[in-house]
Scaffold this motif. Structure first.
Motif, short mmCIF file in Angstrom:
data_model
loop_
_atom_site.label_atom_id
_atom_site.label_comp_id
_atom_site.label_asym_id
_atom_site.label_seq_id
_atom_site.Cartn_x
_atom_site.Cartn_y
_atom_site.Cartn_z
N THR A 1 -8.50 64.57 14.68
CA THR A 1 -9.03 63.55 15.58
C THR A 1 -7.92 62.72 16.23
O THR A 1 -8.12 62.16 17.31
N GLY A 2 -6.76 62.66 15.60
CA GLY A 2 -5.66 61.87 16.15
C GLY A 2 -4.78 62.64 17.11
O GLY A 2 -4.34 62.10 18.11
N TYR A 3 -4.51 63.90 16.82
CA TYR A 3 -3.64 64.68 17.71
C TYR A 3 -4.44 65.61 18.62
O TYR A 3 -4.38 65.52 19.83
N SER A 4 -5.20 66.47 18.02
CA SER A 4 -5.91 67.48 18.81
C SER A 4 -6.88 66.84 19.80
O SER A 4 -6.86 67.17 20.99
N ASP A 5 -7.70 65.93 19.31
CA ASP A 5 -8.70 65.32 20.20
C ASP A 5 -8.08 64.41 21.25
O ASP A 5 -8.59 64.33 22.37
N LEU A 6 -6.99 63.75 20.92
CA LEU A 6 -6.41 62.77 21.86
C LEU A 6 -5.32 63.35 22.75
O LEU A 6 -5.00 62.76 23.79
N HIS A 7 -4.73 64.49 22.37
CA HIS A 7 -3.62 65.04 23.16
C HIS A 7 -3.84 66.49 23.58
O HIS A 7 -3.65 66.84 24.73
N HIS A 8 -4.25 67.33 22.62
CA HIS A 8 -4.43 68.75 22.92
C HIS A 8 -5.58 68.98 23.89
O HIS A 8 -5.41 69.65 24.91
N HIS A 9 -6.77 68.47 23.58
CA HIS A 9 -7.91 68.69 24.47
C HIS A 9 -7.70 68.11 25.86
O HIS A 9 -8.01 68.78 26.85
N PRO A 10 -7.15 66.90 25.99
CA PRO A 10 -6.87 66.41 27.35
C PRO A 10 -5.87 67.31 28.10
O PRO A 10 -6.01 67.48 29.32
N ALA A 11 -4.91 67.88 27.40
CA ALA A 11 -3.96 68.80 28.06
C ALA A 11 -4.71 70.04 28.54
O ALA A 11 -4.47 70.52 29.67
N GLU A 12 -5.60 70.56 27.71
CA GLU A 12 -6.41 71.69 28.15
C GLU A 12 -7.26 71.32 29.36
O GLU A 12 -7.41 72.12 30.30
N ASP A 13 -7.82 70.13 29.35
CA ASP A 13 -8.66 69.70 30.47
C ASP A 13 -7.88 69.70 31.78
O ASP A 13 -8.40 70.11 32.82
N VAL A 14 -6.62 69.26 31.74
CA VAL A 14 -5.77 69.28 32.93
C VAL A 14 -5.53 70.73 33.36
O VAL A 14 -5.61 71.07 34.55
N LEU A 15 -5.23 71.59 32.39
CA LEU A 15 -5.02 73.00 32.69
C LEU A 15 -6.28 73.62 33.30
O LEU A 15 -6.21 74.35 34.30
N TYR A 16 -7.44 73.32 32.74
CA TYR A 16 -8.69 73.91 33.21
C TYR A 16 -9.08 73.40 34.59
O TYR A 16 -9.72 74.13 35.36
N GLU A 17 -8.69 72.20 34.90
CA GLU A 17 -8.93 71.67 36.25
C GLU A 17 -8.17 72.52 37.28
O GLU A 17 -8.72 72.92 38.30
N ALA A 18 -6.90 72.81 36.98
CA ALA A 18 -6.10 73.65 37.87
C ALA A 18 -6.66 75.07 37.89
O ALA A 18 -6.70 75.72 38.95
N LEU A 19 -7.10 75.56 36.75
CA LEU A 19 -7.63 76.91 36.66
C LEU A 19 -8.93 77.05 37.45
O LEU A 19 -9.17 78.08 38.09
N ALA A 20 -9.76 76.02 37.45
CA ALA A 20 -11.01 76.05 38.23
C ALA A 20 -10.72 76.15 39.72
O ALA A 20 -11.45 76.82 40.46
N ARG A 21 -9.64 75.51 40.15
CA ARG A 21 -9.26 75.62 41.57
C ARG A 21 -8.73 77.02 41.87
O ARG A 21 -9.02 77.60 42.92
N ALA A 22 -7.97 77.60 40.96
CA ALA A 22 -7.38 78.91 41.18
C ALA A 22 -8.37 80.05 40.96
O ALA A 22 -8.24 81.11 41.58
N SER A 23 -9.35 79.84 40.10
CA SER A 23 -10.35 80.88 39.78
C SER A 23 -11.74 80.26 39.82
O SER A 23 -12.36 80.01 38.78
N PRO A 24 -12.25 80.01 41.03
CA PRO A 24 -13.56 79.35 41.15
C PRO A 24 -14.69 80.08 40.41
O PRO A 24 -15.65 79.45 39.98
N GLU A 25 -14.56 81.40 40.23
CA GLU A 25 -15.60 82.15 39.53
C GLU A 25 -15.71 81.74 38.06
O GLU A 25 -16.72 81.99 37.41
N ALA A 26 -14.68 81.10 37.53
CA ALA A 26 -14.69 80.66 36.13
C ALA A 26 -15.06 79.18 35.99
O ALA A 26 -15.06 78.66 34.87
#
Length: 184
Positions: free
Chosen positions: A49-74
């Motif tokens: 809850t301290g590392y993964s939830d506060l740092h890892h998941h937000p990093a994935e969210d940033v990555l997935y935002e870029a990925l949604a732009r690059a791969s709209p089908e996903a």
């Protein structure tokens, strides 16, 4: 650069997998009627809850935002995973609060605790599996160096307090437990 971001997320998953197995083993002991090390379970959930939830998941969210732009089908699958991050955060906090209540000798039904704990282990494991098998490879294939440079720039560079270059003192006992049981 692209490999750095996605590889870091993959390493995080491997590390979370280690502590998630500790949680599952603790639940197994409780289910078998054995005593569990609630301090260890507490440390595991504090790390998640301290590392993964506060740092890892937000990093994935940033990555997935870029990925949604690059791969709209996903985009729909990515939105579902981001929503699941929010649910995992809630489930993790609830499990940590329950562990704290048990440590404080509050009345918690064993079956309820096991159900919540097993659900968390299953949901997080399934979630990471989807990311590993589908989304990270899609990021490797779809994101340009410019996309990844943008993602990297947006990410806060906080080291992992348990598996990073310097062990955070609050996780020393958890690290000792991992080292002592790494071959089991």
């Amino acid at each position: 650069m692209m490999a750095d971001v996605v590889d870091k997320l993959r390493r995080d998953h491997a590390n979370v997998g280690i502590v998630l197995r500790l949680l599952a083993q603790g639940l197994d002991r409780i289910e078998a009627g054995e005593s569990a090390d609630y301090d260890l379970l507490h440390d595991v959930m504090r790390y998640i809850t301290g590392y993964s939830d506060l740092h890892h998941h937000p990093a994935e969210d940033v990555l997935y935002e870029a990925l949604a732009r690059a791969s709209p089908e996903a985009a729909a699958e990515l939105a579902a995973i981001v929503t699941e991050h929010e649910k995992l955060i809630e489930k993790g906090r609830s499990l940590l609060e329950t562990i704290i209540a048990i440590e404080e000798e509050a009345m918690v039904r064993r079956d309820d605790f096991l159900r919540v704990g097993r659900d968390y282990v299953h949901t997080l494991g399934r979630h990471m599996g989807i990311e590993e098998s589908r989304l990270f490879p899609l990021a490797d294939e779809s994101l340009s160096q410019d996309d990844l440079a943008d993602v990297t720039e947006r990410l806060e560079r906080l080291p992992d307090p348990l598996f990073g270059p310097a062990l955070d003192e609050e996780f020393r006992q958890l690290w000792k437990w991992i080292e002592a049981h790494s071959n089991t």
